[in-house]
Motif scaffolding. Structure first.
Motif, PDB file in Angstrom:
ATOM      1  N   GLY A  30       0.806  -1.209   0.000  1.00 17.61           N
ATOM      2  CA  GLY A  30       0.000   0.000   0.000  1.00 17.61           C
ATOM      3  C   GLY A  30       0.842   1.262   0.000  1.00 17.61           C
ATOM      4  O   GLY A  30       0.524   2.235  -0.700  1.00 17.61           O
ATOM      5  N   LEU A  31       1.934   1.267   0.774  1.00 16.11           N
ATOM      6  CA  LEU A  31       2.825   2.425   0.787  1.00 16.11           C
ATOM      7  C   LEU A  31       3.472   2.621  -0.577  1.00 16.11           C
ATOM      8  O   LEU A  31       3.549   3.753  -1.084  1.00 16.11           O
ATOM      9  CB  LEU A  31       3.911   2.243   1.854  1.00 16.11           C
ATOM     10  CG  LEU A  31       3.471   2.395   3.315  1.00 16.11           C
ATOM     11  CD1 LEU A  31       4.593   1.954   4.246  1.00 16.11           C
ATOM     12  CD2 LEU A  31       3.065   3.836   3.617  1.00 16.11           C
ATOM     13  N   ALA A  32       3.946   1.533  -1.172  1.00 16.36           N
ATOM     14  CA  ALA A  32       4.592   1.639  -2.485  1.00 16.36           C
ATOM     15  C   ALA A  32       3.613   2.133  -3.539  1.00 16.36           C
ATOM     16  O   ALA A  32       3.951   2.986  -4.375  1.00 16.36           O
ATOM     17  CB  ALA A  32       5.172   0.277  -2.890  1.00 16.36           C
ATOM     18  N   GLU A  33       2.384   1.637  -3.498  1.00 17.97           N
ATOM     19  CA  GLU A  33       1.377   2.044  -4.487  1.00 17.97           C
ATOM     20  C   GLU A  33       0.977   3.500  -4.289  1.00 17.97           C
ATOM     21  O   GLU A  33       0.790   4.249  -5.265  1.00 17.97           O
ATOM     22  CB  GLU A  33       0.158   1.142  -4.378  1.00 17.97           C
ATOM     23  CG  GLU A  33      -1.009   1.541  -5.277  1.00 17.97           C
ATOM     24  CD  GLU A  33      -0.633   1.638  -6.746  1.00 17.97           C
ATOM     25  OE1 GLU A  33      -1.207   2.501  -7.446  1.00 17.97           O
ATOM     26  OE2 GLU A  33       0.235   0.848  -7.197  1.00 17.97           O
ATOM     27  N   ALA A  34       0.847   3.924  -3.037  1.00 19.64           N
ATOM     28  CA  ALA A  34       0.482   5.319  -2.762  1.00 19.64           C
ATOM     29  C   ALA A  34       1.538   6.266  -3.315  1.00 19.64           C
ATOM     30  O   ALA A  34       1.220   7.290  -3.926  1.00 19.64           O
ATOM     31  CB  ALA A  34       0.305   5.528  -1.266  1.00 19.64           C
ATOM     32  N   ALA A  35       2.812   5.940  -3.109  1.00 22.20           N
ATOM     33  CA  ALA A  35       3.884   6.788  -3.630  1.00 22.20           C
ATOM     34  C   ALA A  35       3.909   6.758  -5.153  1.00 22.20           C
ATOM     35  O   ALA A  35       4.083   7.789  -5.812  1.00 22.20           O
ATOM     36  CB  ALA A  35       5.229   6.324  -3.068  1.00 22.20           C
ATOM     37  N   HIS A  47       7.231  14.453   9.843  1.00 20.09           N
ATOM     38  CA  HIS A  47       6.435  15.463  10.555  1.00 20.09           C
ATOM     39  C   HIS A  47       5.009  15.565  10.014  1.00 20.09           C
ATOM     40  O   HIS A  47       4.060  15.779  10.786  1.00 20.09           O
ATOM     41  CB  HIS A  47       7.128  16.818  10.489  1.00 20.09           C
ATOM     42  CG  HIS A  47       8.307  16.921  11.408  1.00 20.09           C
ATOM     43  ND1 HIS A  47       8.179  17.002  12.771  1.00 20.09           N
ATOM     44  CD2 HIS A  47       9.651  16.924  11.144  1.00 20.09           C
ATOM     45  CE1 HIS A  47       9.381  17.064  13.335  1.00 20.09           C
ATOM     46  NE2 HIS A  47      10.285  17.017  12.373  1.00 20.09           N
ATOM     47  N   ALA A  48       4.853  15.396   8.706  1.00 21.54           N
ATOM     48  CA  ALA A  48       3.508  15.432   8.135  1.00 21.54           C
ATOM     49  C   ALA A  48       2.664  14.265   8.648  1.00 21.54           C
ATOM     50  O   ALA A  48       1.460  14.420   8.904  1.00 21.54           O
ATOM     51  CB  ALA A  48       3.588  15.411   6.608  1.00 21.54           C
ATOM     52  N   LEU A  81      -2.387   4.458   5.517  1.00 24.87           N
ATOM     53  CA  LEU A  81      -2.171   4.555   4.068  1.00 24.87           C
ATOM     54  C   LEU A  81      -2.902   5.770   3.494  1.00 24.87           C
ATOM     55  O   LEU A  81      -2.394   6.438   2.582  1.00 24.87           O
ATOM     56  CB  LEU A  81      -2.636   3.278   3.377  1.00 24.87           C
ATOM     57  CG  LEU A  81      -1.781   2.031   3.655  1.00 24.87           C
ATOM     58  CD1 LEU A  81      -2.414   0.801   3.013  1.00 24.87           C
ATOM     59  CD2 LEU A  81      -0.352   2.221   3.157  1.00 24.87           C
ATOM     60  N   GLY A  82      -4.081   6.067   4.038  1.00 25.52           N
ATOM     61  CA  GLY A  82      -4.797   7.259   3.583  1.00 25.52           C
ATOM     62  C   GLY A  82      -4.021   8.526   3.900  1.00 25.52           C
ATOM     63  O   GLY A  82      -3.922   9.439   3.070  1.00 25.52           O
ATOM     64  N   ALA A  83      -3.442   8.578   5.099  1.00 23.49           N
ATOM     65  CA  ALA A  83      -2.633   9.737   5.475  1.00 23.49           C
ATOM     66  C   ALA A  83      -1.370   9.806   4.627  1.00 23.49           C
ATOM     67  O   ALA A  83      -0.959  10.893   4.195  1.00 23.49           O
ATOM     68  CB  ALA A  83      -2.271   9.649   6.959  1.00 23.49           C
ATOM     69  N   ALA A  84      -0.757   8.667   4.377  1.00 25.73           N
ATOM     70  CA  ALA A  84       0.467   8.638   3.579  1.00 25.73           C
ATOM     71  C   ALA A  84       0.208   9.124   2.160  1.00 25.73           C
ATOM     72  O   ALA A  84       1.054   9.816   1.573  1.00 25.73           O
ATOM     73  CB  ALA A  84       1.040   7.220   3.565  1.00 25.73           C
ATOM     74  N   GLU A 108      -1.917  11.376   1.211  1.00 22.70           N
ATOM     75  CA  GLU A 108      -1.959  12.836   1.271  1.00 22.70           C
ATOM     76  C   GLU A 108      -0.540  13.419   1.363  1.00 22.70           C
ATOM     77  O   GLU A 108      -0.203  14.391   0.678  1.00 22.70           O
ATOM     78  CB  GLU A 108      -2.769  13.286   2.487  1.00 22.70           C
ATOM     79  CG  GLU A 108      -4.245  12.928   2.436  1.00 22.70           C
ATOM     80  CD  GLU A 108      -4.954  13.348   3.709  1.00 22.70           C
ATOM     81  OE1 GLU A 108      -4.286  13.941   4.599  1.00 22.70           O
ATOM     82  OE2 GLU A 108      -6.174  13.095   3.830  1.00 22.70           O
ATOM     83  N   VAL A 109       0.287  12.813   2.204  1.00 25.97           N
ATOM     84  CA  VAL A 109       1.643  13.323   2.411  1.00 25.97           C
ATOM     85  C   VAL A 109       2.491  13.133   1.159  1.00 25.97           C
ATOM     86  O   VAL A 109       3.242  14.034   0.760  1.00 25.97           O
ATOM     87  CB  VAL A 109       2.297  12.623   3.625  1.00 25.97           C
ATOM     88  CG1 VAL A 109       3.763  13.018   3.756  1.00 25.97           C
ATOM     89  CG2 VAL A 109       1.532  12.969   4.906  1.00 25.97           C
ATOM     90  N   PHE A 110       2.382  11.966   0.532  1.00 24.73           N
ATOM     91  CA  PHE A 110       3.156  11.721  -0.685  1.00 24.73           C
ATOM     92  C   PHE A 110       2.782  12.724  -1.778  1.00 24.73           C
ATOM     93  O   PHE A 110       3.638  13.184  -2.538  1.00 24.73           O
ATOM     94  CB  PHE A 110       2.932  10.301  -1.185  1.00 24.73           C
ATOM     95  CG  PHE A 110       3.542   9.233  -0.309  1.00 24.73           C
ATOM     96  CD1 PHE A 110       4.634   9.518   0.511  1.00 24.73           C
ATOM     97  CD2 PHE A 110       3.031   7.943  -0.303  1.00 24.73           C
ATOM     98  CE1 PHE A 110       5.197   8.542   1.320  1.00 24.73           C
ATOM     99  CE2 PHE A 110       3.593   6.958   0.492  1.00 24.73           C
ATOM    100  CZ  PHE A 110       4.670   7.256   1.311  1.00 24.73           C
ATOM    101  N   SER A 111       1.506  13.059  -1.855  1.00 26.45           N
ATOM    102  CA  SER A 111       1.067  14.037  -2.843  1.00 26.45           C
ATOM    103  C   SER A 111       1.714  15.399  -2.574  1.00 26.45           C
ATOM    104  O   SER A 111       2.175  16.079  -3.496  1.00 26.45           O
ATOM    105  CB  SER A 111      -0.461  14.158  -2.806  1.00 26.45           C
ATOM    106  OG  SER A 111      -0.913  15.130  -3.724  1.00 26.45           O
ATOM    107  N   GLU A 112       1.782  15.779  -1.293  1.00 24.81           N
ATOM    108  CA  GLU A 112       2.424  17.040  -0.928  1.00 24.81           C
ATOM    109  C   GLU A 112       3.916  17.013  -1.254  1.00 24.81           C
ATOM    110  O   GLU A 112       4.474  17.992  -1.767  1.00 24.81           O
ATOM    111  CB  GLU A 112       2.220  17.305   0.559  1.00 24.81           C
ATOM    112  CG  GLU A 112       0.779  17.581   0.955  1.00 24.81           C
ATOM    113  CD  GLU A 112       0.619  17.747   2.454  1.00 24.81           C
ATOM    114  OE1 GLU A 112       1.654  17.660   3.174  1.00 24.81           O
ATOM    115  OE2 GLU A 112      -0.516  17.946   2.914  1.00 24.81           O
TER     116      GLU A 112
END
Length: 429
Positions: free
Chosen positions: A333-338, A382-383, A414-417, A419-423
């Motif tokens: 999930g982390l890899a896919e989100a990024a 921090h995010a 994963l939902g929070a990640a 958002e952070v990856f997008s930022e």
């Protein structure tokens, strides 16, 4: 009291406000959080805020914070005595449990930390072989005793240089440092100094530079070289032990080291370490042999009880399968989100331990880890904290999933990640 006030008060009496340097958040900046409680997958800070915890006390809390079975075992044991400074059947029971899982550990000596385990293993290796030189790998951490606080010299055949004030050059000269995953460098060192080498110590998956996996054949080469030159092979499985297949990386790879160091999980959150290995090597330890080691609180009944309870939970039907599924889901999930944000992120995984690298490829050694986009990690950290998800306050530490991190908890992270990856992706443009 808020976190800033708590840290300022701590800094007035504790060196740097902490009792272990990484807790000071120097790797990410900012003021460390101070915690007052933990349950399941969550920690609570002094301000009453909750965080999904992926540090897990740096690895031992594989069943989560305050697991009822572990808490019950500690409380029941405490009512019958906290410390004996004498033999206890609990030591024998935990040693037998570990030996069934790690058959290479024919005999075991309990200590009170992973650092003490590796220190004992290296002294034992020198005493058993009559040699002085130890080989370690850049980026692998084996505790803060003098012989391991060294960095590499100017080339693969040079001896270590002190990496901390207070470490004598004479001590550092007894350690050679070579790049992780560099088979040729190790072979060259053995060709040049093989008769002097007492042991090679290695994290079979390097968990102190973000979780770097061994290249095919690397660990096998270490086994062959040490055996061929009469040196000992020491697996430091303080992090990896019980995090993958029950018998650690050595079982997964089918490699039998001479000595193994364990910690973290075998104490269930209480301070424990262990060194074990071939009986003929272990019998060099006092009181049977001339290699001295002792510890007043070694084999502490509370720690033994907590470790046994933790291992009993892990041995329950379906638990390991569940932990494996949860960890795989989280890593993917982390890899896919990024990937969906066009952000370079490589995720490594060994059972329920993950490594996060802001890079398009998995690094193979410390130099490649340092070449990743490490400047992104503090921003990520921090995010995520602001969103209530706690990762290690350093880009060089691993990420730990516990049994308490169920699918709903992981999905929230994963939902929070995402958002952070997008930022972060926007900042890179």
């Amino acid at each position: 009291m808020n976190n800033i006030e708590a840290f300022e008060r701590a800094a007035s009496v504790l060196v740097g406000g902490v009792d272990s340097p990484v807790r000071a958040w120097k790797g990410v900046g900012g003021t460390p959080l101070s915690f007052v409680g933990g349950r399941g997958a969550y920690l609570e800070d002094v301000e009453g805020k909750g965080y999904v915890d992926y540090v897990g006390s740096w690895g031992p809390l594989i069943v989560g914070h305050s697991h009822p079975q572990v808490v019950r075992a500690i409380c029941e044991r405490a009512q019958r005595g906290i410390s004996f400074g004498a033999p206890s059947p609990l030591e024998t029971k935990l040693a037998e449990t570990i030996r069934r899982t790690f058959p290479s550990m024919e005999k075991i000596r309990f200590v009170t930390s992973g650092t003490e385990a590796t220190m004992t293993a290296l002294r034992l290796a020198r005493g058993a072989t009559g040699r002085s030189l130890v080989v370690k790998f850049a980026g692998c951490y084996h505790g803060h005793h003098d012989g391991m606080l060294v960095s590499s010299g100017s080339g693969s055949l040079t001896l270590g240089q002190p990496d901390s004030a207070g470490v004598l050059q004479e001590v550092a000269r007894c350690t050679a440092v070579v790049p992780y995953n560099d088979r040729e460098a190790v072979k060259a060192l053995f060709n040049a100094r093989g008769q002097d080498i007492a042991a090679v110590i290695v994290e079979p998956w390097a968990g102190n530079m973000g979780l770097v996996p061994p290249l095919p054949g690397f660990l096998e080469e270490l086994r062959n070289l040490t055996a061929g030159h009469g040196a000992l092979l020491i697996f430091d499985e303080v992090i990896t032990g019980f995090r993958t297949s029950e018998g650690g990386v050595q079982q997964k790879k089918g490699i039998r080291p001479d000595l193994t160091c364990l910690g973290k999980i075998i104490g269930g959150g209480l301070p424990v370490g262990a060194v074990g290995g071939r009986a003929e090597v272990m019998d060099h330890l006092a009181p049977l042999g001339p290699v001295y080691q002792a510890g007043t609180l070694a084999g502490n009944p509370l720690a033994m009880a907590a470790g046994l309870a933790t291992l009993e939970v892990l041995a329950s039907p379906g638990v390991r399968e569940k932990l494996e599924d949860q960890s795989a889901f989280f890593a993917e999930g982390l890899a896919e989100a990024a990937r969906s944000c066009n952000l370079p992120l490589s995720v490594t995984r060994l059972g329920s331990v993950l490594g996060l690298f802001f890079s398009s490829s998995v690094p193979r050694n410390l130099d490649e880890v340092r070449a990743t986009e490490g400047n992104l990690y503090p921003l990520f950290f921090h995010a995520m904290v602001r969103r209530g998800h706690l990762f290690a306050p350093s880009p060089f530490e691993a990420t730990f999933v516990s049994l308490a991190h169920d699918r709903s908890v992981l999905e929230s992270t994963l939902g929070a990640a995402l958002e952070v990856f997008s930022e972060l992706a926007e900042r890179r443009q």
